[in-house]
Structure formats: structure tokens, C-alpha cells
Design an enzyme around this catalytic site. Structure first.
Site, PDB file in Angstrom:
ATOM      1  N   LEU A  17      -7.756  -4.456  -7.396  1.00 28.88           N
ATOM      2  CA  LEU A  17      -7.336  -3.959  -8.728  1.00 28.88           C
ATOM      3  C   LEU A  17      -7.363  -5.168  -9.667  1.00 28.88           C
ATOM      4  O   LEU A  17      -7.741  -5.159 -10.652  1.00 28.88           O
ATOM      5  CB  LEU A  17      -5.732  -3.616  -8.449  1.00 28.88           C
ATOM      6  CG  LEU A  17      -5.767  -2.096  -8.186  1.00 28.88           C
ATOM      7  CD1 LEU A  17      -4.425  -1.799  -7.459  1.00 28.88           C
ATOM      8  CD2 LEU A  17      -6.431  -1.047  -9.059  1.00 28.88           C
ATOM      9  N   ASP A  36      -6.664 -16.749  -8.132  1.00 26.08           N
ATOM     10  CA  ASP A  36      -6.502 -16.334  -6.539  1.00 26.08           C
ATOM     11  C   ASP A  36      -6.218 -17.395  -5.732  1.00 26.08           C
ATOM     12  O   ASP A  36      -6.527 -18.526  -6.174  1.00 26.08           O
ATOM     13  CB  ASP A  36      -7.847 -15.335  -6.306  1.00 26.08           C
ATOM     14  CG  ASP A  36      -7.619 -14.428  -5.213  1.00 26.08           C
ATOM     15  OD1 ASP A  36      -7.427 -13.436  -5.552  1.00 26.08           O
ATOM     16  OD2 ASP A  36      -7.672 -15.006  -4.062  1.00 26.08           O
ATOM     17  N   ASN A  89      -0.494  -9.254 -10.943  1.00 27.28           N
ATOM     18  CA  ASN A  89      -0.892  -8.516 -10.109  1.00 27.28           C
ATOM     19  C   ASN A  89      -0.962  -9.143  -8.834  1.00 27.28           C
ATOM     20  O   ASN A  89      -1.071  -8.323  -7.682  1.00 27.28           O
ATOM     21  CB  ASN A  89      -2.376  -8.286 -10.442  1.00 27.28           C
ATOM     22  CG  ASN A  89      -3.216  -7.557  -9.301  1.00 27.28           C
ATOM     23  OD1 ASN A  89      -3.163  -6.169  -9.253  1.00 27.28           O
ATOM     24  ND2 ASN A  89      -4.075  -8.282  -8.750  1.00 27.28           N
ATOM     25  N   TYR A 155       8.062  -4.684   0.643  1.00 26.20           N
ATOM     26  CA  TYR A 155       7.306  -4.272  -0.607  1.00 26.20           C
ATOM     27  C   TYR A 155       7.884  -3.276  -1.710  1.00 26.20           C
ATOM     28  O   TYR A 155       7.956  -3.819  -2.733  1.00 26.20           O
ATOM     29  CB  TYR A 155       5.842  -3.746  -0.010  1.00 26.20           C
ATOM     30  CG  TYR A 155       4.978  -3.250  -1.000  1.00 26.20           C
ATOM     31  CD1 TYR A 155       4.194  -4.327  -1.689  1.00 26.20           C
ATOM     32  CD2 TYR A 155       4.582  -2.128  -1.109  1.00 26.20           C
ATOM     33  CE1 TYR A 155       3.268  -3.893  -2.530  1.00 26.20           C
ATOM     34  CE2 TYR A 155       3.454  -1.610  -2.240  1.00 26.20           C
ATOM     35  CZ  TYR A 155       2.902  -2.698  -2.878  1.00 26.20           C
ATOM     36  OH  TYR A 155       1.912  -2.338  -3.453  1.00 26.20           O
ATOM     37  N   LYS A 159       8.460  -4.233  -5.446  1.00 22.93           N
ATOM     38  CA  LYS A 159       8.157  -3.558  -6.434  1.00 22.93           C
ATOM     39  C   LYS A 159       8.933  -2.545  -7.347  1.00 22.93           C
ATOM     40  O   LYS A 159       9.111  -2.601  -8.543  1.00 22.93           O
ATOM     41  CB  LYS A 159       7.217  -2.385  -5.903  1.00 22.93           C
ATOM     42  CG  LYS A 159       5.716  -3.054  -5.327  1.00 22.93           C
ATOM     43  CD  LYS A 159       5.041  -3.927  -6.436  1.00 22.93           C
ATOM     44  CE  LYS A 159       3.596  -4.267  -5.927  1.00 22.93           C
ATOM     45  NZ  LYS A 159       3.023  -5.140  -6.979  1.00 22.93           N
ATOM     46  N   THR A 189      -7.937  -0.003  -2.072  1.00 16.63           N
ATOM     47  CA  THR A 189      -8.171  -1.570  -2.087  1.00 16.63           C
ATOM     48  C   THR A 189      -7.715  -1.843  -0.489  1.00 16.63           C
ATOM     49  O   THR A 189      -7.312  -0.674   0.241  1.00 16.63           O
ATOM     50  CB  THR A 189      -6.901  -2.208  -3.006  1.00 16.63           C
ATOM     51  OG1 THR A 189      -5.660  -1.728  -2.374  1.00 16.63           O
ATOM     52  CG2 THR A 189      -7.062  -1.654  -4.395  1.00 16.63           C
TER      53      THR A 189
END
Length: 302
Positions: A17, A36, A89, A155, A159, A189
Site C-alpha cells: 500500500l 522504508d 503507513n 495490531y 490501529k 498485501t
């Protein structure tokens, strides 16, 4: 959508993404700092953007620390003179059930997703306020953060926390003209390829086959590129009046999430609520409105 003259940072944009977001922002005219931890992936993304006529540089650093966040902002300013857009991201997975999850697995996910979003947004907000020309901060949530998911304590916490921070930052940065929104994407992904009900569709995409309407609409599932238009829109002047929102995207589906709200209310008569009183009223007034957990999938996807 014209983003000419704008400068964007996209964290975790070497693949998936993030790469789709960075590529679309560059296609629309923005100069992009590709970030990255994988130098090869970051440089490959930069090369693709440049071959397509766009402008990009790579900054290889793992988000989470204040130093990493400042390095990203400094790179944007040193290369392009300013910062207009931040896309948070970057993320990792360390899935495990509650009773098996280690402290390290919990901390690693929270550091990258939650702390990384915080530190990068703080550094970007300082710069944008100094510039005095507004800005766009786009954070990436997940359906797991909205409704939970088995085996993803860390996670889900990260989030959900990101969306909470987005709502707070939208208030705090409003006077500076900086909008803050969350995108909640669903796409093929590395993070979704192991999810059982997506397997057949991931395989279809890998084989170059079109997805059926059920996948694209009912599941809101497609390649990462399907989610990139929303990020470009939120980064643009057209979205200047949108802030504090969580917007879902995936396949052919675009959606707006509600804020948490009270859905049933009862009042005691000046005495407060005892456990016995709650037990009496709950079955009749509250039970039917209890909320589901996890994604409620159509029967065909189960």
C-alpha cells in the site's frame, strides 16, 4: 488531481500500500520522500517513480523514534524546500493469541504503528506550523482497529489508537490549517495474503485474473492501487474541509466510518445503578443492541 508543488513523505512505501500511495502522489505531481527499512525496496520505488516522470528520493530508516521522524522531515526540506503531506503507513505484524503473545511482539507492533505515527506526525506538525500554509496528515488505520480480529491484540490496539489520535490532532491542528484523517484500507498485501477468506482473491490477482464483483464490492478487496486515489484526494486542496475522519477504501468500495457513539441510554431515578438494577434492565433495553466483534463477512466469504 493536481499536487504540483507539494512535498510528501510516505512511510513504509517500499512495497504494498505504501508504494501505491507514493506512486500515486508522484503521478499527481507531488515530490515524494519514499521511506522504508529495506533500502533495495525504497530505491526500487524511487526508480519506478522517476521512470514515470515523477520526482522522488529515498530515506532509509525505521520509524518509531523521534530521531527517525526528524530525519524524514529534514530530508523533505533539504531536498524539496518544504513539507505539505505526511502519510503514516509504516507497519509490521507479529500475530499471536493473547496467551502466547510476548512482550517483544506487543512492543514491536506498537512502536512501529502507534509510536511511529505519533513521532512522525509531531515532527511534521512542527514543520507545517512553522511554514504557516497548512498541510495534510494522513494516517493508516485498519478494519482490525475498528472491530478487532482474532490473534491481533497488538495490531488492533495500535490501529484503534491511531484513529483516536487522528481525532485529537484534527482538533489541535485546525487553527494551523492542517487536516488530519485516517484511511482504513483493504487490499492484497503481505499483511492480507495469509487471511483465509482472501486467499483465492490474492491468488487470482497474482495470476493476473480480474476479481469478481463480490470481492471488489462486498469485501471491498482489490490491489493496493485501488486505495491510492483516496490518499491523493485527502492530500489535495479539494479535501481542505475534511478533517478528523476515518475513511474506508478497497476494491470498488468507498466508505465513511462513524465515530463511536452511545446507542442505548437508560437513566436511574436519582439512585445510580446497582448491579441488580443493571441485571434487570439489560435484557430488555440493551441486549438487542450489543455490538458485534470482528469483521462480519458475507456467507460466501466464510
Amino acid at each position: 488531481m493536481d499536487l504540483s508543488g507539494k512535498v510528501a513523505i510516505v512511510t513504509g512505501s517500499g512495497q504494498g500500500l505504501g508504494r501505491a500511495y507514493a506512486t500515486e502522489l508522484a503521478r499527481c505531481g507531488a515530490s515524494v520522500v519514499v521511506n522504508d527499512v529495506d533500502a533495495t525496496a525504497a530505491e526500487a520505488c524511487v526508480d519506478d517513480i522517476r521512470r514515470a516522470g515523477g520526482t522522488a528520493v529515498a530515506e532509509v530508516v525505521g520509524v518509531g523514534t523521534s530521531e527517525a521522524a526528524q530525519a524524514l522531515v529534514d530530508r523533505a526540506v533539504s531536498e524539496f524546500g518544504r513539507l505539505d503531506v505526511l502519510v503514516n503507513n509504516a507497519g509490521i505484524l507479529r500475530d499471536s493469541t493473547l496467551w502466547k503473545m510476548s512482550d517483544d511482539d506487543f512492543d514491536a507492533v506498537l512502536t512501529t504503528h502507534l509510536r511511529g505515527t505519533f513521532t512522525c506526525t509531531r515532527a511534521a506538525a512542527v514543520r507545517m506550523r512553522e511554514q504557516g500554509e497548512g498541510g495534510r496528515i494522513i494516517c493508516v488505520g485498519s478494519p482490525t482497529g475498528q472491530v478487532g480480529n482474532f490473534g491481533q491484540t497488538n495490531y488492533a490496539a495500535a490501529k484503534a489508537g491511531i484513529v483516536g489520535m487522528v481525532r485529537t490532532w484534527a482538533l489541535e491542528l485546525a487553527r494551523a490549517g492542517v487536516t488530519v484523517n485516517a484511511v482504513v484500507p483493504v487490499a492484497a498485501t503481505a499483511m492480507t495474503e495469509t487471511v483465509p477468506f482472501f486467499t483465492r482473491y490474492v491468488e487470482a490477482l497474482s495470476a493476473g485474473e480480474p476479481l469478481p464483483p463480490f470481492a471488489r464490492k462486498e469485501l471491498g478487496f482489490g490491489p493496493p492501487e485501488d486505495a491510492a486515489g483516496l490518499v491523493a484526494f485527502l492530500a489535495s486542496d479539494a479535501a481542505a474541509g475534511i478533517t478528523g475522519q476515518a475513511v474506508g477504501i478497497g476494491g470498488d468500495r468507498l466508505s465513511l466510518y462513524s465515530h463511536p457513539d452511545e446507542i442505548v441510554t437508560e437513566f436511574a431515578d436519582g439512585t445510580g445503578w446497582s448491579a441488580d438494577a443493571i441485571a434487570r434492565v439489560w435484557p430488555e433495553r440493551f441486549a438487542a443492541s450489543e455490538q458485534t466483534t470482528g469483521q462480519q463477512l458475507p456467507e460466501e466469504a466464510r
